[in-house]
Design a protein around this motif. Structure first.
Motif, PDB file in Angstrom:
ATOM      1  N   ALA A 182       0.866  -1.181   0.000  1.00 26.59           N
ATOM      2  CA  ALA A 182       0.000   0.000   0.000  1.00 26.59           C
ATOM      3  C   ALA A 182       0.902   1.229   0.000  1.00 26.59           C
ATOM      4  O   ALA A 182       1.745   1.393   0.889  1.00 26.59           O
ATOM      5  CB  ALA A 182      -0.891  -0.014   1.237  1.00 26.59           C
ATOM      6  N   ILE A 183       0.743   2.083  -0.986  1.00 28.34           N
ATOM      7  CA  ILE A 183       1.626   3.233  -1.122  1.00 28.34           C
ATOM      8  C   ILE A 183       1.241   4.283  -0.091  1.00 28.34           C
ATOM      9  O   ILE A 183       0.143   4.841  -0.111  1.00 28.34           O
ATOM     10  CB  ILE A 183       1.566   3.809  -2.549  1.00 28.34           C
ATOM     11  N   GLY A 184       2.151   4.538   0.845  1.00 28.16           N
ATOM     12  CA  GLY A 184       1.920   5.498   1.912  1.00 28.16           C
ATOM     13  C   GLY A 184       2.402   4.955   3.236  1.00 28.16           C
ATOM     14  O   GLY A 184       3.031   3.895   3.310  1.00 28.16           O
ATOM     15  N   THR A 185       2.090   5.695   4.298  1.00 32.85           N
ATOM     16  CA  THR A 185       2.451   5.301   5.660  1.00 32.85           C
ATOM     17  C   THR A 185       1.164   5.176   6.466  1.00 32.85           C
ATOM     18  O   THR A 185       0.372   6.125   6.525  1.00 32.85           O
ATOM     19  CB  THR A 185       3.371   6.350   6.303  1.00 32.85           C
ATOM     20  N   PHE A 186       0.958   4.024   7.111  1.00 33.31           N
ATOM     21  CA  PHE A 186      -0.317   3.763   7.781  1.00 33.31           C
ATOM     22  C   PHE A 186      -0.097   3.297   9.219  1.00 33.31           C
ATOM     23  O   PHE A 186      -0.559   2.239   9.637  1.00 33.31           O
ATOM     24  CB  PHE A 186      -1.128   2.757   6.965  1.00 33.31           C
ATOM     25  N   THR A 187       0.611   4.137   9.936  1.00 32.68           N
ATOM     26  CA  THR A 187       0.795   3.909  11.363  1.00 32.68           C
ATOM     27  C   THR A 187      -0.503   4.249  12.098  1.00 32.68           C
ATOM     28  O   THR A 187      -1.491   4.687  11.493  1.00 32.68           O
ATOM     29  CB  THR A 187       1.953   4.757  11.882  1.00 32.68           C
ATOM     30  N   ALA A 188      -0.518   4.034  13.411  1.00 38.32           N
ATOM     31  CA  ALA A 188      -1.735   4.215  14.205  1.00 38.32           C
ATOM     32  C   ALA A 188      -2.340   5.600  13.998  1.00 38.32           C
ATOM     33  O   ALA A 188      -1.643   6.613  14.019  1.00 38.32           O
ATOM     34  CB  ALA A 188      -1.415   4.001  15.683  1.00 38.32           C
ATOM     35  N   GLY A 189      -3.650   5.625  13.783  1.00 38.36           N
ATOM     36  CA  GLY A 189      -4.375   6.886  13.649  1.00 38.36           C
ATOM     37  C   GLY A 189      -4.440   7.432  12.237  1.00 38.36           C
ATOM     38  O   GLY A 189      -5.178   8.405  11.991  1.00 38.36           O
ATOM     39  N   ILE A 190      -3.707   6.850  11.292  1.00 39.89           N
ATOM     40  CA  ILE A 190      -3.731   7.332   9.914  1.00 39.89           C
ATOM     41  C   ILE A 190      -4.884   6.655   9.172  1.00 39.89           C
ATOM     42  O   ILE A 190      -4.988   5.426   9.167  1.00 39.89           O
ATOM     43  CB  ILE A 190      -2.409   7.029   9.185  1.00 39.89           C
ATOM     44  N   PRO A 191      -5.774   7.427   8.535  1.00 39.33           N
ATOM     45  CA  PRO A 191      -6.882   6.807   7.796  1.00 39.33           C
ATOM     46  C   PRO A 191      -6.361   5.983   6.618  1.00 39.33           C
ATOM     47  O   PRO A 191      -5.432   6.396   5.919  1.00 39.33           O
ATOM     48  CB  PRO A 191      -7.706   8.005   7.305  1.00 39.33           C
ATOM     49  N   VAL A 192      -6.968   4.821   6.428  1.00 36.94           N
ATOM     50  CA  VAL A 192      -6.631   3.976   5.285  1.00 36.94           C
ATOM     51  C   VAL A 192      -7.767   4.089   4.280  1.00 36.94           C
ATOM     52  O   VAL A 192      -8.914   3.740   4.598  1.00 36.94           O
ATOM     53  CB  VAL A 192      -6.444   2.508   5.704  1.00 36.94           C
ATOM     54  N   PRO A 193      -7.515   4.576   3.074  1.00 35.60           N
ATOM     55  CA  PRO A 193      -8.605   4.767   2.108  1.00 35.60           C
ATOM     56  C   PRO A 193      -9.338   3.460   1.799  1.00 35.60           C
ATOM     57  O   PRO A 193      -8.714   2.421   1.610  1.00 35.60           O
ATOM     58  CB  PRO A 193      -7.886   5.300   0.864  1.00 35.60           C
ATOM     59  N   ARG A 194     -10.652   3.534   1.742  1.00 38.30           N
ATOM     60  CA  ARG A 194     -11.464   2.353   1.447  1.00 38.30           C
ATOM     61  C   ARG A 194     -11.143   1.814   0.046  1.00 38.30           C
ATOM     62  O   ARG A 194     -11.108   0.591  -0.163  1.00 38.30           O
ATOM     63  CB  ARG A 194     -12.952   2.701   1.554  1.00 38.30           C
ATOM     64  N   ALA A 195     -10.900   2.715  -0.898  1.00 40.56           N
ATOM     65  CA  ALA A 195     -10.574   2.264  -2.254  1.00 40.56           C
ATOM     66  C   ALA A 195      -9.311   1.415  -2.250  1.00 40.56           C
ATOM     67  O   ALA A 195      -9.187   0.446  -3.013  1.00 40.56           O
ATOM     68  CB  ALA A 195     -10.402   3.465  -3.182  1.00 40.56           C
ATOM     69  N   MET A 196      -8.371   1.753  -1.384  1.00 41.00           N
ATOM     70  CA  MET A 196      -7.120   1.001  -1.297  1.00 41.00           C
ATOM     71  C   MET A 196      -7.364  -0.399  -0.729  1.00 41.00           C
ATOM     72  O   MET A 196      -6.895  -1.397  -1.293  1.00 41.00           O
ATOM     73  CB  MET A 196      -6.124   1.763  -0.427  1.00 41.00           C
ATOM     74  N   THR A 197      -8.085  -0.500   0.370  1.00 44.34           N
ATOM     75  CA  THR A 197      -8.316  -1.819   0.969  1.00 44.34           C
ATOM     76  C   THR A 197      -9.206  -2.696   0.083  1.00 44.34           C
ATOM     77  O   THR A 197      -9.007  -3.912   0.012  1.00 44.34           O
ATOM     78  CB  THR A 197      -8.929  -1.696   2.373  1.00 44.34           C
ATOM     79  N   ASP A 198     -10.169  -2.087  -0.617  1.00 46.96           N
ATOM     80  CA  ASP A 198     -10.998  -2.856  -1.542  1.00 46.96           C
ATOM     81  C   ASP A 198     -10.147  -3.432  -2.673  1.00 46.96           C
ATOM     82  O   ASP A 198     -10.343  -4.583  -3.099  1.00 46.96           O
ATOM     83  CB  ASP A 198     -12.113  -1.991  -2.125  1.00 46.96           C
ATOM     84  N   ALA A 199      -9.199  -2.629  -3.172  1.00 52.05           N
ATOM     85  CA  ALA A 199      -8.334  -3.101  -4.252  1.00 52.05           C
ATOM     86  C   ALA A 199      -7.405  -4.209  -3.765  1.00 52.05           C
ATOM     87  O   ALA A 199      -7.166  -5.194  -4.475  1.00 52.05           O
ATOM     88  CB  ALA A 199      -7.524  -1.937  -4.819  1.00 52.05           C
ATOM     89  N   ILE A 200      -6.879  -4.076  -2.551  1.00 47.67           N
ATOM     90  CA  ILE A 200      -6.022  -5.131  -1.988  1.00 47.67           C
ATOM     91  C   ILE A 200      -6.813  -6.413  -1.835  1.00 47.67           C
ATOM     92  O   ILE A 200      -6.317  -7.512  -2.130  1.00 47.67           O
ATOM     93  CB  ILE A 200      -5.429  -4.677  -0.641  1.00 47.67           C
ATOM     94  N   ALA A 201      -8.068  -6.302  -1.398  1.00 46.16           N
ATOM     95  CA  ALA A 201      -8.917  -7.487  -1.247  1.00 46.16           C
ATOM     96  C   ALA A 201      -9.186  -8.147  -2.594  1.00 46.16           C
ATOM     97  O   ALA A 201      -9.141  -9.384  -2.722  1.00 46.16           O
ATOM     98  CB  ALA A 201     -10.226  -7.116  -0.563  1.00 46.16           C
ATOM     99  N   ALA A 202      -9.478  -7.352  -3.613  1.00 45.01           N
ATOM    100  CA  ALA A 202      -9.758  -7.902  -4.945  1.00 45.01           C
ATOM    101  C   ALA A 202      -8.519  -8.590  -5.520  1.00 45.01           C
ATOM    102  O   ALA A 202      -8.611  -9.673  -6.115  1.00 45.01           O
ATOM    103  CB  ALA A 202     -10.234  -6.798  -5.876  1.00 45.01           C
ATOM    104  N   LEU A 203      -7.363  -7.964  -5.339  1.00 46.77           N
ATOM    105  CA  LEU A 203      -6.113  -8.551  -5.821  1.00 46.77           C
ATOM    106  C   LEU A 203      -5.795  -9.845  -5.080  1.00 46.77           C
ATOM    107  O   LEU A 203      -5.405 -10.856  -5.682  1.00 46.77           O
ATOM    108  CB  LEU A 203      -4.979  -7.534  -5.647  1.00 46.77           C
ATOM    109  N   THR A 204      -6.010  -9.836  -3.769  1.00 44.98           N
ATOM    110  CA  THR A 204      -5.778 -11.023  -2.950  1.00 44.98           C
ATOM    111  C   THR A 204      -6.712 -12.164  -3.347  1.00 44.98           C
ATOM    112  O   THR A 204      -6.289 -13.319  -3.471  1.00 44.98           O
ATOM    113  CB  THR A 204      -5.981 -10.675  -1.464  1.00 44.98           C
ATOM    114  N   ALA A 205      -7.987 -11.851  -3.549  1.00 40.42           N
ATOM    115  CA  ALA A 205      -8.963 -12.875  -3.930  1.00 40.42           C
ATOM    116  C   ALA A 205      -8.564 -13.547  -5.229  1.00 40.42           C
ATOM    117  O   ALA A 205      -8.626 -14.782  -5.360  1.00 40.42           O
ATOM    118  CB  ALA A 205     -10.350 -12.244  -4.058  1.00 40.42           C
ATOM    119  N   TRP A 206      -8.145 -12.768  -6.200  1.00 43.46           N
ATOM    120  CA  TRP A 206      -7.746 -13.328  -7.493  1.00 43.46           C
ATOM    121  C   TRP A 206      -6.451 -14.135  -7.379  1.00 43.46           C
ATOM    122  O   TRP A 206      -6.389 -15.289  -7.824  1.00 43.46           O
ATOM    123  CB  TRP A 206      -7.570 -12.205  -8.511  1.00 43.46           C
ATOM    124  N   LYS A 207      -5.435 -13.547  -6.743  1.00 44.27           N
ATOM    125  CA  LYS A 207      -4.119 -14.190  -6.709  1.00 44.27           C
ATOM    126  C   LYS A 207      -4.160 -15.495  -5.913  1.00 44.27           C
ATOM    127  O   LYS A 207      -3.614 -16.507  -6.353  1.00 44.27           O
ATOM    128  CB  LYS A 207      -3.088 -13.229  -6.116  1.00 44.27           C
TER     129      LYS A 207
END
Length: 253
Positions: A160-185
């Motif tokens: 995931a491009i960026g820094t996601f330490t505690a308290g940093i919002p994680v974009p929903r579009a990013m996690t949805d894309a990671i899930a879709a990529l994971t499901a396929w792979k």
């Protein structure tokens, strides 16, 4: 009427005709021997739970003349049975239009600063949910990455491009894309994203001695196999949702 001797009938069966190959077999075994034809091989079926491949931008979308260079041929494993999620520990203030430039900087840092032969991650995902091919070798193949010391074999690294330490919002579009990529792979190998897997450590600098068998989630954060804070507390907290979404995209209940 004179009866035709059986020997003559047997000889007639051996004469060439429409079924010459079959009659020759009868003659070799005797006229009363049955012919058993081999069954055709059953077609190999795909794993029952697969997800469609999400859109993935190729390496050509971020490589340019300033970073193209000769590198060794890619290495491959037999399958991808686990995914490690990372964050790139880089600034979050980029725009999605500048993602290719961000990836070029990551590539330069790993190949020039660390002297790696290529970028270590197999895939990278930006804040808008756009997926990019990272390490060379083919998105559908089990390319051996350089993203999880000790556990690069039979795994894929998704950054995931960026820094996601505690308290940093994680974009929903990013996690949805990671899930879709994971499901396929993982679906290519029939792996349930919610399940566990067993991996063999290849490096004693990981959390496990060389040769040790580690029982890990099929979708793990980088810190599951290596002593690091990656992928950050905020993204780590999203892993259960990523696993469940990926399983649902595979058609699992």
């Amino acid at each position: 009427m004179r009866r035709v001797p059986r020997a003559v009938l047997a000889l007639a069966a051996c004469l060439p005709g429409v079924a010459a190959g079959l009659t020759l077999l009868l003659c070799a075994r005797g006229v009363q021997s049955p012919v058993v034809l081999p069954r055709p091989a059953a077609p190999r079926s795909a794993p029952p739970y697969q997800a469609p491949q999400p859109p993935i931008r190729p390496r050509s979308a971020w490589l340019d003349a300033t970073v193209r260079r000769t590198q060794p041929p890619p290495r491959y494993d037999d399958a991808v049975v686990a995914v490690f999620v990372h964050h790139t520990d880089s600034p979050n203030d980029y725009t999605c239009a500048t993602t290719p430039e961000v990836i070029r900087r990551l590539y330069a840092g790993q190949t020039t600063g660390r002297h790696w032969d290529d970028i270590g991650y197999n895939f990278l995902v930006d804040r808008c949910g756009t997926i990019y091919e990272g390490r060379a070798g083919g998105i559908e193949r089990a390319v051996t990455g350089a993203h999880a010391q000790g556990f690069n074999h039979r795994t894929a690294g998704i950054a995931a491009i960026g820094t996601f330490t505690a308290g940093i919002p994680v974009p929903r579009a990013m996690t949805d894309a990671i899930a879709a990529l994971t499901a396929w792979k993982l679906g290519l190998a029939g792996v349930d994203p919610r399940a566990g897997t067993r991996l063999v450590s290849s490096n004693g600098r990981s959390r496990y001695p060389v040769g040790a068998v580690a029982a890990l989630p099929a979708v793990s954060g980088h810190d599951a196999g290596f002593p690091t804070s990656c992928p950050g507390a905020a993204l780590t907290a999203k892993l259960p949702d990523i696993r469940n979404t990926a399983a649902r995209l595979q058609g699992r209940r």
